[in-house]
Design an enzyme around this catalytic site. Structure first.
Site, mmCIF file in Angstrom:
data_model
loop_
_atom_site.group_PDB
_atom_site.id
_atom_site.type_symbol
_atom_site.label_atom_id
_atom_site.label_comp_id
_atom_site.label_asym_id
_atom_site.label_seq_id
_atom_site.Cartn_x
_atom_site.Cartn_y
_atom_site.Cartn_z
ATOM 1 N N ASN A 7 0.859 -1.190 0.000
ATOM 2 C CA ASN A 7 0.000 0.000 0.000
ATOM 3 C C ASN A 7 0.897 1.242 0.000
ATOM 4 O OD1 ASN A 7 -1.410 2.258 1.072
ATOM 5 N ND2 ASN A 7 -3.047 0.908 1.740
ATOM 6 N N ASP A 9 -0.061 4.446 -0.076
ATOM 7 C CA ASP A 9 -0.740 5.679 0.361
ATOM 8 C C ASP A 9 0.195 6.645 1.084
ATOM 9 O OD1 ASP A 9 -3.072 4.518 -0.520
ATOM 10 O OD2 ASP A 9 -3.895 4.150 1.480
ATOM 11 N N HIS A 10 1.064 6.077 1.937
ATOM 12 C CA HIS A 10 1.841 6.980 2.789
ATOM 13 C C HIS A 10 3.019 7.623 2.081
ATOM 14 C CE1 HIS A 10 -0.890 6.377 5.908
ATOM 15 N NE2 HIS A 10 -0.630 5.092 6.027
ATOM 16 N N ARG A 18 3.772 18.525 1.913
ATOM 17 C CA ARG A 18 4.442 19.702 1.397
ATOM 18 C C ARG A 18 3.709 20.331 0.207
ATOM 19 N NH1 ARG A 18 9.548 22.115 1.526
ATOM 20 N NH2 ARG A 18 9.286 21.581 3.703
ATOM 21 N N HIS A 50 -5.486 3.772 -1.855
ATOM 22 C CA HIS A 50 -6.820 4.110 -1.340
ATOM 23 C C HIS A 50 -7.142 5.546 -1.751
ATOM 24 C CE1 HIS A 50 -9.480 4.370 2.578
ATOM 25 N NE2 HIS A 50 -10.147 4.687 1.490
ATOM 26 N N ARG A 52 -9.306 8.149 -1.078
ATOM 27 C CA ARG A 52 -10.308 8.542 -0.078
ATOM 28 C C ARG A 52 -11.172 9.664 -0.629
ATOM 29 N NH1 ARG A 52 -9.136 7.093 5.554
ATOM 30 N NH2 ARG A 52 -10.701 8.677 5.966
ATOM 31 N N ARG A 56 -6.984 12.817 0.954
ATOM 32 C CA ARG A 56 -5.931 13.280 1.868
ATOM 33 C C ARG A 56 -4.534 12.786 1.469
ATOM 34 N NH1 ARG A 56 -7.069 9.820 7.310
ATOM 35 N NH2 ARG A 56 -8.935 11.094 7.335
ATOM 36 N N HIS A 57 -4.457 11.676 0.732
ATOM 37 C CA HIS A 57 -3.120 11.244 0.279
ATOM 38 C C HIS A 57 -3.137 10.955 -1.221
ATOM 39 C CE1 HIS A 57 -5.043 7.488 1.438
ATOM 40 N NE2 HIS A 57 -4.699 7.560 2.717
ATOM 41 N N GLU A 77 -8.421 0.528 -3.267
ATOM 42 C CA GLU A 77 -9.151 0.509 -2.001
ATOM 43 C C GLU A 77 -10.070 1.723 -1.966
ATOM 44 O OE1 GLU A 77 -6.383 -0.193 1.286
ATOM 45 O OE2 GLU A 77 -7.794 0.962 2.500
ATOM 46 N N THR A 108 -7.922 3.475 8.229
ATOM 47 C CA THR A 108 -9.169 2.702 8.211
ATOM 48 C C THR A 108 -9.294 1.958 9.534
ATOM 49 O OG1 THR A 108 -8.680 2.382 5.875
ATOM 50 C CG2 THR A 108 -10.521 1.140 6.775
ATOM 51 N N GLU A 158 -10.831 -9.317 2.978
ATOM 52 C CA GLU A 158 -9.551 -8.997 3.591
ATOM 53 C C GLU A 158 -9.808 -8.895 5.077
ATOM 54 O OE1 GLU A 158 -7.098 -5.901 1.865
ATOM 55 O OE2 GLU A 158 -6.204 -5.460 3.831
ATOM 56 N N HIS A 199 -3.463 -4.727 7.762
ATOM 57 C CA HIS A 199 -3.488 -3.652 8.755
ATOM 58 C C HIS A 199 -2.542 -3.937 9.908
ATOM 59 C CE1 HIS A 199 -4.878 0.076 10.443
ATOM 60 N NE2 HIS A 199 -5.620 0.238 9.373
ATOM 61 N N GLY A 200 -1.546 -3.072 10.019
ATOM 62 C CA GLY A 200 -0.648 -3.125 11.167
ATOM 63 C C GLY A 200 0.442 -4.172 11.094
ATOM 64 N N GLY A 221 1.333 -1.420 4.335
ATOM 65 C CA GLY A 221 1.688 -0.068 3.936
ATOM 66 C C GLY A 221 2.620 0.633 4.897
ATOM 67 N N HIS A 222 2.092 0.988 6.059
ATOM 68 C CA HIS A 222 2.792 1.908 6.945
ATOM 69 C C HIS A 222 4.173 1.424 7.353
ATOM 70 C CE1 HIS A 222 3.654 4.172 10.642
ATOM 71 N NE2 HIS A 222 3.051 5.152 9.988
#
Ligand code: PXP
Length: 249
Positions: A7, A9-10, A18, A50, A52, A56-57, A77, A108, A158, A199-200, A221-222
């Site tokens: 993912n 997104d980040h 920025r 994703h 959204r 936002r990203h 997503e 999410t 998922e 997730h996570g 992702g993160h």
């Protein structure tokens, strides 16, 4: 073999921090599409983004560029929101993962209430399938949600592993959550669903996930983007692939 969907997104989160108002052709960094290509080069099996409703990203242009550029599978997503569904039908990703979306959340936070929104989700599922797009539903490992996902006709679920990840250092809670994931995966498999999870996830908490049967893909992702700050994306993806190796299926 257990597959990895990254993912990105980040990467876009960092860009938006920025360049939120940048327009036109000005080069802004970091580019999530370049990041996706680097992840593919490192050996991942799919890319997740994703879009959204609040943008936002990831923004619309990213999704179109990803569709053009990547060589693995695009997992789009999204919330089951009319505007975003129309975009998905045009972009034609390989798969859509429907997720709940709340404006105030950081990420999410919960699973989709498929049982409570069965007719709306089934209708969107049909429209996406008719356009040749597979559908996955992001749900908590709860028996009624798994049953509703099967009833909706989705191809995949998922499983939301956020609770497992959050409680990883509390042995009893972590093991309880692991049992819920195992039971949900077995139930889904028995109902003909294919099962992803996400997730996570981190290099620390993935090894125990090998106890959950029938998994097709992990979406991460993160932790990959965070590790990439220190060791680069290539090494961060490879590090995750390493702890996914040997999954018994
Ligand atoms: N899967 C879904 C459906 C998600 O919403 C997210 C978070 O965007 C992820 C996987 C990835 O979670 P993480 O960023 O914690 O790896």
């Amino acid at each position: 073999m257990l597959k990895l969907g990254v993912n990105i997104d980040h990467v876009a989160t960092l860009r938006q921090a920025r360049y939120r108002d940048a327009t036109g052709e000005r080069r802004v960094e970091p580019d999530p599409v370049a990041a996706a290509l680097a992840c593919e080069q490192a050996g991942c099996h799919g890319i997740t983004a994703h879009l959204r409703e609040d943008r936002r990203h990831i923004v619309d242009r990213d999704i179109w560029r990803l569709r053009e550029a990547i060589r693995t599978r695009l997992n789009f997503e999204m919330a089951n929101a009319p505007e975003i569904v129309e975009i998905a039908l045009k972009v034609k990703p390989d798969i859509v993962c429907l997720v709940p979306e709340r404006r105030q959340e950081v990420t999410t936070e919960g699973g989709l209430d498929v049982a409570g929104q069965l007719s709306a989700i089934t209708e969107t599922r049909k429209r996406l399938n008719d356009a040749g797009i597979e559908v996955s539903l992001f749900i908590a490992p709860d028996a009624p949600q798994v049953a509703a996902a099967a009833e909706s006709g989705a191809q995949f679920i998922e499983l939301h592993t956020g609770r497992y990840a959050d409680h990883f250092h509390l042995k009893r809670e972590r093991n309880d959550e692991l049992q819920r994931l195992i039971a949900a995966s077995k139930q889904a498999h028995g109902l003909g669903l294919r099962v992803n999870a996400g997730h996570g996830f981190t290099t620390e908490n993935i090894p125990l996930i090998h106890l959950v049967p029938h998994l097709v893909e992990l979406n991460i992702g993160h932790s990959i983007v965070s590790r990439a700050v220190f060791i680069g994306l290539d090494a961060a993806v490879k590090e995750i692939l390493k702890v996914m190796e040997g999954y018994p299926g």
